[in-house]
Design a protein around this motif. Structure first.
Motif, PDB file in Angstrom:
ATOM      1  N   ALA A 110       0.830  -1.212   0.000  1.00  0.00           N
ATOM      2  CA  ALA A 110       0.000   0.000   0.000  1.00  0.00           C
ATOM      3  C   ALA A 110       0.867   1.265   0.000  1.00  0.00           C
ATOM      4  O   ALA A 110       0.532   2.255  -0.653  1.00  0.00           O
ATOM      5  CB  ALA A 110      -0.937  -0.002   1.203  1.00  0.00           C
ATOM      6  N   VAL A 111       1.987   1.228   0.718  1.00  0.00           N
ATOM      7  CA  VAL A 111       2.909   2.373   0.735  1.00  0.00           C
ATOM      8  C   VAL A 111       3.466   2.595  -0.665  1.00  0.00           C
ATOM      9  O   VAL A 111       3.492   3.724  -1.165  1.00  0.00           O
ATOM     10  CB  VAL A 111       4.062   2.147   1.747  1.00  0.00           C
ATOM     11  CG1 VAL A 111       5.156   3.189   1.573  1.00  0.00           C
ATOM     12  CG2 VAL A 111       3.529   2.164   3.174  1.00  0.00           C
ATOM     13  N   ILE A 112       3.894   1.525  -1.314  1.00  0.00           N
ATOM     14  CA  ILE A 112       4.458   1.631  -2.656  1.00  0.00           C
ATOM     15  C   ILE A 112       3.404   2.134  -3.641  1.00  0.00           C
ATOM     16  O   ILE A 112       3.684   2.991  -4.483  1.00  0.00           O
ATOM     17  CB  ILE A 112       5.063   0.282  -3.095  1.00  0.00           C
ATOM     18  CG1 ILE A 112       6.292  -0.021  -2.229  1.00  0.00           C
ATOM     19  CG2 ILE A 112       5.405   0.279  -4.579  1.00  0.00           C
ATOM     20  CD1 ILE A 112       6.831  -1.422  -2.366  1.00  0.00           C
ATOM     21  N   GLU A 113       2.192   1.636  -3.522  1.00  0.00           N
ATOM     22  CA  GLU A 113       1.105   2.078  -4.402  1.00  0.00           C
ATOM     23  C   GLU A 113       0.802   3.562  -4.187  1.00  0.00           C
ATOM     24  O   GLU A 113       0.634   4.319  -5.153  1.00  0.00           O
ATOM     25  CB  GLU A 113      -0.148   1.243  -4.139  1.00  0.00           C
ATOM     26  CG  GLU A 113      -1.297   1.578  -5.048  1.00  0.00           C
ATOM     27  CD  GLU A 113      -2.514   0.713  -4.793  1.00  0.00           C
ATOM     28  OE1 GLU A 113      -3.631   1.171  -5.096  1.00  0.00           O
ATOM     29  OE2 GLU A 113      -2.373  -0.428  -4.291  1.00  0.00           O
ATOM     30  N   TYR A 114       0.751   3.993  -2.926  1.00  0.00           N
ATOM     31  CA  TYR A 114       0.469   5.403  -2.630  1.00  0.00           C
ATOM     32  C   TYR A 114       1.548   6.316  -3.198  1.00  0.00           C
ATOM     33  O   TYR A 114       1.256   7.310  -3.847  1.00  0.00           O
ATOM     34  CB  TYR A 114       0.349   5.621  -1.115  1.00  0.00           C
ATOM     35  CG  TYR A 114       0.076   7.062  -0.759  1.00  0.00           C
ATOM     36  CD1 TYR A 114      -1.211   7.523  -0.644  1.00  0.00           C
ATOM     37  CD2 TYR A 114       1.120   7.960  -0.587  1.00  0.00           C
ATOM     38  CE1 TYR A 114      -1.469   8.864  -0.349  1.00  0.00           C
ATOM     39  CE2 TYR A 114       0.889   9.293  -0.294  1.00  0.00           C
ATOM     40  CZ  TYR A 114      -0.412   9.735  -0.169  1.00  0.00           C
ATOM     41  OH  TYR A 114      -0.649  11.063   0.113  1.00  0.00           O
TER      42      TYR A 114
END
Length: 83
Positions: free
Chosen positions: A41-45
């Motif tokens: 989720a961090v990478i996607e954000y």
């Protein structure tokens, strides 16, 4: 290969903080309380919007102030680069 990756990751944790704007999934997962799904989720954000500061990671669903408190000494947010 996995052992080599873990050794490299271990050294990076011992000698440097995790940059939330550039870290790969394994580096992010080395932080306390950040598993596979939250790291993804961090990478996607950050693909859409970089983190201006360490506190910016709380914009990711499921990551709050307690996460920052537990990991503050191991977190940095490098300068955002314009796309």
């Amino acid at each position: 290969m996995k052992i080599l990756a873990m050794v490299i990751l271990g050294f990076s944790i011992l000698f440097g903080a995790v940059d939330i704007n550039t870290a790969d999934k394994e580096e992010l997962m080395s932080l306390k309380g950040l598993g596979d799904k939250k790291a993804a989720a961090v990478i996607e954000y950050r693909a859409k919007d970089c983190f201006e500061s360490v506190e910016g990671i709380t914009k990711v669903k499921g990551i709050g102030k307690k996460f920052i408190e537990k990991n503050r000494d191991n977190l940095i947010a490098s300068e955002c680069k314009t796309k």
